[in-house]
Scaffold this motif. Sequence first.
Motif, mmCIF file in Angstrom:
data_model
loop_
_atom_site.group_PDB
_atom_site.id
_atom_site.type_symbol
_atom_site.label_atom_id
_atom_site.label_comp_id
_atom_site.label_asym_id
_atom_site.label_seq_id
_atom_site.Cartn_x
_atom_site.Cartn_y
_atom_site.Cartn_z
ATOM 1 N N SER A 28 17.550 36.995 31.810
ATOM 2 C CA SER A 28 17.573 36.048 30.851
ATOM 3 C C SER A 28 17.380 36.702 29.347
ATOM 4 N N ALA A 29 18.067 36.012 28.501
ATOM 5 C CA ALA A 29 18.047 36.511 27.023
ATOM 6 C C ALA A 29 16.538 37.006 26.540
ATOM 7 N N VAL A 30 15.553 36.097 27.089
ATOM 8 C CA VAL A 30 14.308 36.195 26.514
ATOM 9 C C VAL A 30 13.750 37.474 27.022
ATOM 10 N N ARG A 31 14.147 37.990 28.391
ATOM 11 C CA ARG A 31 13.612 38.745 29.133
ATOM 12 C C ARG A 31 13.998 40.165 28.505
ATOM 13 N N ARG A 32 15.413 40.150 28.098
ATOM 14 C CA ARG A 32 16.114 41.504 27.360
ATOM 15 C C ARG A 32 15.583 41.533 26.216
ATOM 16 N N ILE A 33 15.005 40.636 25.166
ATOM 17 C CA ILE A 33 14.588 40.546 23.957
ATOM 18 C C ILE A 33 12.967 41.477 24.080
ATOM 19 N N TYR A 34 12.386 40.779 25.194
ATOM 20 C CA TYR A 34 10.978 41.266 25.453
ATOM 21 C C TYR A 34 10.966 42.669 25.825
ATOM 22 N N ASN A 35 11.893 43.179 26.694
ATOM 23 C CA ASN A 35 12.072 44.333 27.036
ATOM 24 C C ASN A 35 12.334 45.556 25.627
ATOM 25 N N ARG A 36 13.169 45.096 25.073
ATOM 26 C CA ARG A 36 13.712 45.740 23.858
ATOM 27 C C ARG A 36 12.588 45.700 22.684
ATOM 28 N N VAL A 37 11.657 44.776 22.415
ATOM 29 C CA VAL A 37 10.839 44.733 21.220
ATOM 30 C C VAL A 37 9.359 45.119 21.948
ATOM 31 N N CYS A 38 9.061 44.928 23.006
ATOM 32 C CA CYS A 38 7.563 45.166 23.507
ATOM 33 C C CYS A 38 7.278 46.096 24.413
ATOM 34 N N VAL A 39 8.394 47.072 24.727
ATOM 35 C CA VAL A 39 8.279 48.084 25.626
ATOM 36 C C VAL A 39 8.398 49.558 25.207
ATOM 37 N N SER A 41 8.081 52.919 22.727
ATOM 38 C CA SER A 41 7.544 53.147 21.396
ATOM 39 C C SER A 41 7.949 52.092 20.331
ATOM 40 N N THR A 42 8.967 51.312 20.225
ATOM 41 C CA THR A 42 9.120 50.089 19.554
ATOM 42 C C THR A 42 7.913 49.181 19.882
ATOM 43 N N GLY A 43 7.625 48.920 21.315
ATOM 44 C CA GLY A 43 6.373 47.897 21.595
ATOM 45 C C GLY A 43 5.215 48.521 20.828
ATOM 46 N N LEU A 44 4.876 49.708 20.906
ATOM 47 C CA LEU A 44 3.576 50.286 20.427
ATOM 48 C C LEU A 44 3.569 50.028 18.839
ATOM 49 N N ALA A 45 4.534 50.286 18.166
ATOM 50 C CA ALA A 45 4.734 49.781 16.726
ATOM 51 C C ALA A 45 4.558 48.533 16.547
ATOM 52 N N MET A 46 5.130 47.547 17.254
ATOM 53 C CA MET A 46 4.915 46.180 16.914
ATOM 54 C C MET A 46 3.380 45.791 17.332
ATOM 55 N N LYS A 47 2.782 46.280 18.245
ATOM 56 C CA LYS A 47 1.489 45.963 18.717
ATOM 57 C C LYS A 47 0.682 46.293 17.651
ATOM 58 N N ALA A 48 0.725 47.636 16.869
ATOM 59 C CA ALA A 48 -0.100 48.115 15.830
ATOM 60 C C ALA A 48 0.330 47.042 14.455
ATOM 61 N N ALA A 49 1.395 47.061 14.174
ATOM 62 C CA ALA A 49 1.706 46.097 13.270
ATOM 63 C C ALA A 49 0.869 44.639 13.398
#
Length: 74
Positions: A28-39, A41-49
Amino acid sequence: MESNTAGSVQYDRWNEDNINMNVEASQSAVRRIYNRVCVGSTGLAMKAAGTIVALVSIFIVGYVTGYYVHRCAE
């Protein structure tokens, strides 16, 4: 008539032509966005921010609350 021996059984349901190996298209589109944003090095930066934003928000709420609680009555 054909006998029901192991050699005569056909597996038409599991034919290789019917197997869909395109996993990316079935997500699904939500799963693709989750995989792109939350997994990764990008996911690590988003969690830190997100953590920094949450801490700053709590600090501001505490500062404003403390200001109104401890201000001098005139």
